[in-house]
Design a protein around this motif. Structure first.
Motif, PDB file in Angstrom:
ATOM      1  N   SER A  65       0.832  -1.199   0.000  1.00 49.22           N
ATOM      2  CA  SER A  65       0.000   0.000   0.000  1.00 49.22           C
ATOM      3  C   SER A  65       0.868   1.250   0.000  1.00 49.22           C
ATOM      4  CB  SER A  65      -0.951   0.008   1.198  1.00 49.22           C
ATOM      5  OG  SER A  65      -0.244  -0.093   2.415  1.00 49.22           O
ATOM      6  N   VAL A  66       0.383   2.257  -0.726  1.00 46.15           N
ATOM      7  CA  VAL A  66       1.006   3.579  -0.762  1.00 46.15           C
ATOM      8  C   VAL A  66      -0.087   4.572  -0.396  1.00 46.15           C
ATOM      9  CG1 VAL A  66       2.206   5.305  -2.165  1.00 46.15           C
ATOM     10  CG2 VAL A  66       2.625   2.861  -2.568  1.00 46.15           C
ATOM     11  N   LEU A  67       0.006   5.150   0.776  1.00 49.87           N
ATOM     12  CA  LEU A  67      -1.019   6.060   1.291  1.00 49.87           C
ATOM     13  C   LEU A  67      -0.513   7.492   1.197  1.00 49.87           C
ATOM     14  CD1 LEU A  67      -3.656   6.689   2.855  1.00 49.87           C
ATOM     15  CD2 LEU A  67      -2.381   6.259   4.968  1.00 49.87           C
ATOM     16  N   ILE A  68      -1.241   8.321   0.472  1.00 48.35           N
ATOM     17  CA  ILE A  68      -0.888   9.725   0.296  1.00 48.35           C
ATOM     18  C   ILE A  68      -1.871  10.569   1.094  1.00 48.35           C
ATOM     19  CG2 ILE A  68      -0.529  11.593  -1.358  1.00 48.35           C
ATOM     20  CD1 ILE A  68      -0.248   9.379  -3.533  1.00 48.35           C
ATOM     21  N   GLN A  69      -1.365  11.290   2.077  1.00 47.61           N
ATOM     22  CA  GLN A  69      -2.182  12.191   2.881  1.00 47.61           C
ATOM     23  C   GLN A  69      -1.749  13.626   2.592  1.00 47.61           C
ATOM     24  OE1 GLN A  69      -1.861  10.985   6.997  1.00 47.61           O
ATOM     25  NE2 GLN A  69      -3.396   9.378   6.763  1.00 47.61           N
ATOM     26  N   GLU A  70      -2.673  14.403   2.050  1.00 44.92           N
ATOM     27  CA  GLU A  70      -2.354  15.773   1.681  1.00 44.92           C
ATOM     28  C   GLU A  70      -2.389  16.697   2.893  1.00 44.92           C
ATOM     29  OE1 GLU A  70      -4.560  17.258  -1.640  1.00 44.92           O
ATOM     30  OE2 GLU A  70      -4.611  15.304  -2.643  1.00 44.92           O
TER      31      GLU A  70
END
Length: 294
Positions: A47-52
């Motif tokens: 998983s690659v989780l991007i939180q802005e």
């Protein structure tokens, strides 16, 4: 992170959790917005989780880090936090891909080299600039377009190639982050070196053998993978090679400052014999121990 999490064993089940459409059973891109009932999930996928727009401190973000987004990388059977920041709506994307997608692909052969999947999410995450985030989202969009193309015999190869491109950009941005954090890393790097020296000088190497990064990770609150990558960035050597150089540096001090014999040094520093010690000394310094004494 809490102690309770929801176990998600397939891409399809993860899509159901987020009310996302399944375009491929082995890979998905999920848009994150709002708040979710679950705070943590455990995925049987990469998983690659991007939180802005992360808050200061999220994922270990410091004042000298970029703040457009924080990216968390998790290997299969690891938990990820999807709750977002307290009192803030979640914003970003989640890329998940099953190991079966990688079978027979170049990414399948190389995935172990992307060591950031073994980093701790609490303080070793990637913090990117607006320009870097745009590049990452361009890669995500390319993956998404291929997902919408439909499934055929080329799908797995093309999708995995696009994921590989994304991960390679993340390698570049992590390298930039190591440079950005160089001054802050000086203290950490020196601490690691001191811990290694103490291990050798206190007789542990004689009794327990050469240490691995796991010997220091808990005390330093860093993952083994992160310690190895930090050592490599700062010294240009992998951890094993760096250890040997430090061992010879300590041996030099014993020769000059303490006037110790080769036999004493070989035993104290766990070389397993005088011949092993003198051979490695020659390889690293280019001279014999007797030449160095003179």
């Amino acid at each position: 992170m809490g102690n309770h999490y929801k176990d998600i064993n397939t891409v399809c089940n993860c899509n159901k959790l987020f009310n996302a459409k399944t375009l491929h059973p082995l890979v998905s891109i999920i848009n994150l917005s709002g708040k979710y009932e679950e705070e943590e999930i455990k995925l049987n996928t990469y998983s690659v989780l991007i939180q802005e727009h992360p808050l200061l401190g999220s994922g270990g973000r410091k004042p000298y880090d970029f703040n457009a987004a924080t990216i968390f990388f998790r290997s299969p059977d690891k938990t990820i936090n999807i709750a977002g920041e307290k009192d803030c709506l979640q914003s970003g994307k989640l890329l998940i891909f099953d190991t079966d997608l990688l079978c027979g692909t170049t990414l399948g052969k190389q995935i172990k080299n992307y060591t950031f999947f073994k980093y701790k999410p609490e303080n070793e995450s990637l913090h990117v600039s607006a320009a870097e985030l745009k590049t990452i989202y361009d890669c995500i969009d390319n993956i998404n377009r291929e997902l919408r193309w439909g499934i055929d015999k080329f799908s797995s190869t093309i999708i995995s190639n696009k994921i590989e491109l994304l991960l390679n950009y993340c390698c570049r941005f992590y390298e930039r982050q190591f440079i950005t954090r160089h001054d802050a890393f000086d203290e950490t790097y020196n601490t690691i070196r001191n811990e290694i020296d103490d291990y050798m000088l206190n007789g542990k190497i004689h009794k327990m053998g050469m240490p691995c990064t796991c010997c220091f990770s808990r005390k330093l609150n860093l993952s083994s993978a992160y310690i190895n990558d930090l050592i490599k960035h700062e010294s240009g050597k992998d951890f094993a090679s760096y250890l040997q150089i430090r061992r010879i540096d300590i041996a030099k001090q014993m020769i000059i400052e303490n006037k110790k014999s080769d036999a004493y040094i070989a035993l104290a520093l766990g070389f397993g014999g005088i011949a092993n010690f003198t051979k490695l000394f020659m390889q690293i310094t280019g001279m014999t121990t007797e030449e160095y004494r003179r």
